[in-house]
Design an enzyme around this catalytic site. Structure first.
Site, mmCIF file in Angstrom:
data_model
loop_
_atom_site.group_PDB
_atom_site.id
_atom_site.type_symbol
_atom_site.label_atom_id
_atom_site.label_comp_id
_atom_site.label_asym_id
_atom_site.label_seq_id
_atom_site.Cartn_x
_atom_site.Cartn_y
_atom_site.Cartn_z
ATOM 1 N N SER A 83 -10.828 25.685 27.640
ATOM 2 C CA SER A 83 -10.154 26.160 28.799
ATOM 3 C C SER A 83 -10.345 27.678 28.815
ATOM 4 O O SER A 83 -10.578 28.129 29.956
ATOM 5 C CB SER A 83 -8.511 25.960 28.889
ATOM 6 O OG SER A 83 -7.872 26.608 27.757
ATOM 7 N N ASP A 110 -16.619 26.148 18.128
ATOM 8 C CA ASP A 110 -15.271 25.570 17.436
ATOM 9 C C ASP A 110 -15.745 24.610 16.363
ATOM 10 O O ASP A 110 -16.731 24.130 16.438
ATOM 11 C CB ASP A 110 -14.440 24.951 18.487
ATOM 12 C CG ASP A 110 -13.047 24.818 18.038
ATOM 13 O OD1 ASP A 110 -12.432 25.551 18.427
ATOM 14 O OD2 ASP A 110 -12.825 23.904 17.375
ATOM 15 N N ASP A 127 -17.818 25.677 12.236
ATOM 16 C CA ASP A 127 -16.547 26.654 11.509
ATOM 17 C C ASP A 127 -17.138 28.124 11.782
ATOM 18 O O ASP A 127 -17.940 28.487 11.066
ATOM 19 C CB ASP A 127 -16.355 26.290 10.284
ATOM 20 C CG ASP A 127 -15.051 26.956 9.567
ATOM 21 O OD1 ASP A 127 -14.499 28.036 10.359
ATOM 22 O OD2 ASP A 127 -14.538 26.723 8.596
ATOM 23 N N LYS A 192 -5.644 36.267 19.039
ATOM 24 C CA LYS A 192 -4.305 35.645 18.771
ATOM 25 C C LYS A 192 -3.669 35.596 17.636
ATOM 26 O O LYS A 192 -4.467 35.454 16.589
ATOM 27 C CB LYS A 192 -4.239 34.106 19.296
ATOM 28 C CG LYS A 192 -2.884 33.620 19.262
ATOM 29 C CD LYS A 192 -2.832 32.063 20.119
ATOM 30 C CE LYS A 192 -3.493 30.749 19.214
ATOM 31 N NZ LYS A 192 -3.229 29.642 19.894
#
Length: 241
Positions: A83, A110, A127, A192
């Site tokens: 997204s 990812d 990874d 994040k």
């Protein structure tokens, strides 16, 4: 596949929904399902063809800080299910739908499989923390300097707060180390993390390389979550002695 620009005009009012199919489910599963069905961002993501609700976190961050512009080069770390990549492609014109604007580049990576997204360069089953994968990303950039590195990565949780906090901070430092090697002067970094005792140290370390570092928590980030984001702006560049 996005065929046209997305216009955020959803004004529907969503009421609390109690599912009627939770018989036999554990309390945590029932709570999660109830929350999903009651979450306006989940419905909004479906309506706008985003792969998950997290798209709106990046939308809010970029609406405020305005770093995803046509022609920019973006690396999206921990991109699955995609997204954030969708938002980045749309805003930097990586799909070329805006013929009168420069075309950007979005590379998404990812460790899970990433299904194709029109306009994005995908590196799935890889990874990000592996140095070989980072070398592959540098090869894919083909000499281009990066305007923004963005990361919505989080580790699988163990339930042990101290361990979980340390694991996500380690991911943040991995992204930071990569970003300072590939970014152009004045670039942006978004990571994040979960609010913890490590937050201030990470912020201070990022300030060694970026002129400003701020904590942000988008409205679309659930209020009961410890999730926050750090946005570092105006990369200083690496001084070569």
């Amino acid at each position: 596949m996005l065929k046209s620009r997305l216009i955020h005009t959803c004004t529907s009012t969503f009421k609390h929904v109690v599912p009627n199919n939770i018989k036999g489910k554990g309390s945590s599963s029932a709570k999660w399902l109830t929350r999903q069905l009651s979450d306006p961002y989940v419905e909004k993501a479906k309506m706008m063809n985003y792969r998950c609700r997290s798209a709106f976190k990046l939308i809010e961050i970029d609406d405020r800080h305005k770093f995803l512009n046509p022609g920019k080069v973006i690396v999206d770390c921990g991109a699955a299910p995609g997204s954030w990549t969708q938002v980045a492609v749309n805003r930097v014109n990586a799909d070329g739908l805006l013929s009168d604007q420069p075309r950007g580049v979005v590379i998404a990576v990812d460790k899970q499989q990433l299904f194709p997204i029109s306009g994005a360069i995908i590196l799935g089953n890889s990874d990000f923390t592996n140095p070989v994968v980072q070398d592959t990303l540098k090869t894919m950039l083909d000499g281009k300097e990066v305007d923004a590195v963005i990361s919505d990565m989080a580790p699988n949780t163990t339930g042990v707060k101290e361990m979980d906090d340390e694991n996500i901070i380690n991911l943040c430092y991995s992204v930071l180390r990569f970003a300072v090697l590939v970014s152009k002067v004045s670039a942006v970094l978004v990571v994040k993390l979960w609010q913890s005792g490590y937050t201030k140290k990470l912020q201070n370390d990022m300030e060694r390389f970026y002129h400003t570092v701020k904590v942000v928590k988008p409205n679309s980030s659930r209020t009961d979550s410890a999730e926050i984001f750090l946005i570092a702006k105006d990369f200083k560049g690496l001084k070569v002695s």
